[in-house]
Design a protein around this motif. Sequence first.
Motif, PDB file in Angstrom:
ATOM      1  N   TRP A  93       0.835  -1.187   0.000  1.00 48.02           N
ATOM      2  CA  TRP A  93       0.000   0.000   0.000  1.00 48.02           C
ATOM      3  C   TRP A  93       0.873   1.240   0.000  1.00 48.02           C
ATOM      4  O   TRP A  93       2.010   1.220   0.446  1.00 48.02           O
ATOM      5  N   GLY A  97      -0.870  11.923   0.652  1.00 46.30           N
ATOM      6  CA  GLY A  97      -1.703  12.988   1.186  1.00 46.30           C
ATOM      7  C   GLY A  97      -0.918  14.222   1.525  1.00 46.30           C
ATOM      8  O   GLY A  97       0.226  14.384   1.131  1.00 46.30           O
ATOM      9  N   GLU A 103      -3.733  14.954   6.275  1.00 44.30           N
ATOM     10  CA  GLU A 103      -4.835  14.261   5.593  1.00 44.30           C
ATOM     11  C   GLU A 103      -4.202  13.201   4.704  1.00 44.30           C
ATOM     12  O   GLU A 103      -3.393  13.536   3.834  1.00 44.30           O
ATOM     13  N   ASP A 105      -4.537   9.193   2.584  1.00 39.64           N
ATOM     14  CA  ASP A 105      -5.294   8.060   2.073  1.00 39.64           C
ATOM     15  C   ASP A 105      -4.359   6.876   1.972  1.00 39.64           C
ATOM     16  O   ASP A 105      -3.210   7.010   1.521  1.00 39.64           O
ATOM     17  N   THR A 107      -3.864   3.651  -0.020  1.00 38.77           N
ATOM     18  CA  THR A 107      -4.334   3.100  -1.293  1.00 38.77           C
ATOM     19  C   THR A 107      -3.466   1.913  -1.698  1.00 38.77           C
ATOM     20  O   THR A 107      -2.343   1.755  -1.225  1.00 38.77           O
ATOM     21  N   SER A 113      -8.950   2.559  -2.585  1.00 37.23           N
ATOM     22  CA  SER A 113      -8.812   3.180  -1.270  1.00 37.23           C
ATOM     23  C   SER A 113      -9.167   2.189  -0.165  1.00 37.23           C
ATOM     24  O   SER A 113     -10.198   1.526  -0.225  1.00 37.23           O
ATOM     25  N   HIS A 114      -8.297   2.107   0.846  1.00 38.77           N
ATOM     26  CA  HIS A 114      -8.532   1.255   2.005  1.00 38.77           C
ATOM     27  C   HIS A 114      -8.988   2.061   3.211  1.00 38.77           C
ATOM     28  O   HIS A 114      -9.793   1.583   3.999  1.00 38.77           O
ATOM     29  N   HIS A 116      -9.151   6.447   4.888  1.00 40.19           N
ATOM     30  CA  HIS A 116      -8.838   7.875   4.866  1.00 40.19           C
ATOM     31  C   HIS A 116      -8.559   8.284   6.309  1.00 40.19           C
ATOM     32  O   HIS A 116      -9.319   7.949   7.220  1.00 40.19           O
ATOM     33  N   SER A 118      -7.627  11.578   8.810  1.00 40.21           N
ATOM     34  CA  SER A 118      -7.587  13.035   8.899  1.00 40.21           C
ATOM     35  C   SER A 118      -7.278  13.433  10.329  1.00 40.21           C
ATOM     36  O   SER A 118      -7.791  12.842  11.278  1.00 40.21           O
TER      37      SER A 118
END
Length: 160
Positions: A93, A97, A103, A105, A107, A113-114, A116, A118
């Motif tokens: 992966w 960000g 922030e 992600d 991926t 996308s696995h 997110h 923040s």
Amino acid sequence: MSTYYVKQKVLSLFDRFTIKDAQGIDCYMVEGEWSLMKSLYLKDMNGVELAHIKGKLSFRPTFEIYQDGVHNATLRQEFTLFKNKLSVEGPNWDIIGNWISSEFDITDMDGGSHAHISRELMTWGDSYRIDMAPGEPEILLLAIVIAIDAVLEIQRAARS
């Protein structure tokens, strides 16, 4: 989609904090220790170890993630010229960000996308919201978020 919140306590002598679900209920706890490198343990609320996040001596921040004593992933900061990038070896992966606003992600190589992540603003201490896609490996993703926070902590310490 599963949502979790990680909030570290400020002014604590030890790494010890909980992970809450979307309803604000404590689901997991994290305990840390310092030796030559940082080690963190993700546990259930009964104290049973679910994952071990182990810092590794390296030129760049690197953390290995173990579940049931088996090495499942390595989170490593990659060298790039103008931006920070993390990779997760094992599941292959990428973590992409904005490092300033925190922030991210998680991926895969195909762009799927696995999760997110923040950073919650206007909070006392580091707080993160993690939104996971359905069916994702929850413990592994939470361990990766804990490792990301450790990398950010190393970077903050290097700047000060």
